[in-house]
Write an enzyme that holds these catalytic residues in place. Structure first.
Site, PDB file in Angstrom:
ATOM      1  N   TYR A  58       0.833  -1.199   0.000  1.00  0.00           N
ATOM      2  CA  TYR A  58       0.000   0.000   0.000  1.00  0.00           C
ATOM      3  C   TYR A  58       0.871   1.253   0.000  1.00  0.00           C
ATOM      4  CZ  TYR A  58      -3.807  -3.151   1.515  1.00  0.00           C
ATOM      5  OH  TYR A  58      -4.717  -4.166   1.610  1.00  0.00           O
ATOM      6  N   HIS A 127      -0.722 -12.120   1.084  1.00  0.00           N
ATOM      7  CA  HIS A 127      -1.619 -11.158   0.438  1.00  0.00           C
ATOM      8  C   HIS A 127      -2.343 -11.780  -0.757  1.00  0.00           C
ATOM      9  CE1 HIS A 127      -2.077  -6.550  -0.348  1.00  0.00           C
ATOM     10  NE2 HIS A 127      -3.208  -7.196  -0.454  1.00  0.00           N
ATOM     11  N   PRO A 211     -16.403  -3.596   3.086  1.00  0.00           N
ATOM     12  CA  PRO A 211     -17.799  -3.894   3.434  1.00  0.00           C
ATOM     13  C   PRO A 211     -18.757  -2.806   2.970  1.00  0.00           C
ATOM     14  CG  PRO A 211     -16.621  -3.115   5.368  1.00  0.00           C
ATOM     15  CD  PRO A 211     -15.590  -3.327   4.289  1.00  0.00           C
ATOM     16  N   LEU A 212     -18.212  -1.643   2.596  1.00  0.00           N
ATOM     17  CA  LEU A 212     -19.035  -0.546   2.076  1.00  0.00           C
ATOM     18  C   LEU A 212     -18.964  -0.455   0.551  1.00  0.00           C
ATOM     19  CD1 LEU A 212     -18.218   2.161   4.765  1.00  0.00           C
ATOM     20  CD2 LEU A 212     -20.214   0.647   4.627  1.00  0.00           C
ATOM     21  N   GLY A 213     -18.493  -1.531  -0.077  1.00  0.00           N
ATOM     22  CA  GLY A 213     -18.443  -1.546  -1.537  1.00  0.00           C
ATOM     23  C   GLY A 213     -17.599  -0.436  -2.107  1.00  0.00           C
ATOM     24  N   GLY A 219     -24.071   5.440  -0.410  1.00  0.00           N
ATOM     25  CA  GLY A 219     -25.016   6.316  -1.080  1.00  0.00           C
ATOM     26  C   GLY A 219     -24.506   7.721  -1.291  1.00  0.00           C
TER      27      GLY A 219
END
Length: 321
Positions: A58, A127, A211-213, A219
């Site tokens: 990263y 990884h 998990p929040l895409g 939204g």
């Protein structure tokens, strides 16, 4: 913060952790702010979100260095997870190749320890599995790192159940990390509950990333808002037509959120938590407000009606990579 077990280690971790990757690369890199990110990491510890996730790839090591600075003086409060097995060839192009060779892993762990300023890494993942190296050879080397006191526990990232089963027979798998969200449910598919079910069967943790895409399920994202170089500009699900089609998923999540008087992000995280006591999601953010919102999802309780509505959401348009 409620607590869950980290595999069979006897160590307790917050029900929700923090993914640190976006603080260094892939998403809206012009907004990178190391000082703010250090504050976010420390606030996560203050609130009990003590599983902190990074990787050597990263930002070409930047993220590990950042995390090391953030936890200085608070080492005993944090459970630090990092990964090896992807070797960056070009930071600008983000070109990388897999390397699961013993020689690479021995060098990689030492480099990660230096950047993190640690004597021992809590959770060390492969990884990505390198198809050119026997997995048993890769995992055997990882187990040697545990024997040498450089690493406490081992994990796999984006592996199959067969691969997890193979290495677990050599040395225990403490955690498996893979994508899981309301628009990516692959880890639940297959016999006996897929990878999530396998983790439950052996007492390993399942650690969902994104998990929040990648922000979509909150939204708050719209087509065309990403800067050049943002990973999502080349992701099939973030193509303009796909985003417009996938808005139906967000609309369904928002209906549940409005019914519960919470945010769509909190519904999405609460859904992942409900997939099993072994599940500990690591939503990423570099924004203090979103951190607090994400961690508060641990207190969101969904009803049978909510689960039915979320289970009926349409399949996403576009592959995840």
């Amino acid at each position: 913060m409620r607590l869950r077990s980290l595999g069979n280690t006897g160590t307790k971790i917050g029900t929700i952790g923090l993914g640190c990757m976006g603080m260094s690369w892939l998403y809206q890199e012009s907004s990178r702010d190391d000082r703010r990110s250090v504050r976010v990491i420390n606030e996560a510890l203050d609130l009990g979100g003590n599983l902190l996730d990074t990787a050597d790839v990263y930002g070409a090591g930047h993220n590990e260095t950042l995390l090391g600075k953030a936890v200085a003086g608070r080492r005993e409060e944090a459970v630090i997870a990092t990964k090896a097995g992807l070797v960056l060839e070009d930071l600008r192009l983000r070109a990388a190749h897999r390397d699961g060779s013993p020689a690479y892993l021995r060098k990689a762990v030492q480099a990660s320890l230096r950047r993190l300023n640690l004597e021992v890494i809590d959770l060390y993942y492969v990884h990505r599995v390198d198809p050119t190296v026997p997995l048993a050879e890769t995992w055997g080397t990882m187990a040697e790192l545990v024997d040498q006191g450089l690493v406490r526990w081992l994990g796999l990232s984006e592996a199959t159940v067969a691969q997890a089963r193979e290495v677990h027979a050599i040395h225990p798998v403490t955690a498996v990390q893979s994508e899981l969200s309301l628009w990516t449910r692959d880890a639940l598919a297959g016999a006996s509950g897929g990878m999530v079910g396998w983790c439950e069967s052996v007492g390993a943790s399942f650690i969902p990333f994104a998990p929040l895409g990648r922000g979509f399920l909150t939204g708050t994202l719209r087509a065309g808002q990403f800067e050049s170089g943002d990973f999502r500009t080349a992701n099939p699900r973030f193509d303009r037509a796909a985003m417009e089609a996938n808005q139906r998923i967000v609309d369904g999540i928002r209906e549940v959120a409005d019914r519960r008087s919470v945010t769509p992000a909190q519904v999405a995280i609460a859904w992942t938590l409900a997939q099993g006591e072994q599940v500990v999601p690591i939503p990423g953010t570099k924004n203090p407000r979103y951190l607090r919102e994400n961690l508060a999802a641990a207190e969101v309780h969904l009803s049978e009606e909510d689960f039915a509505d979320l289970g009926a959401l349409p399949a996403p348009v576009g592959s995840r990579y």
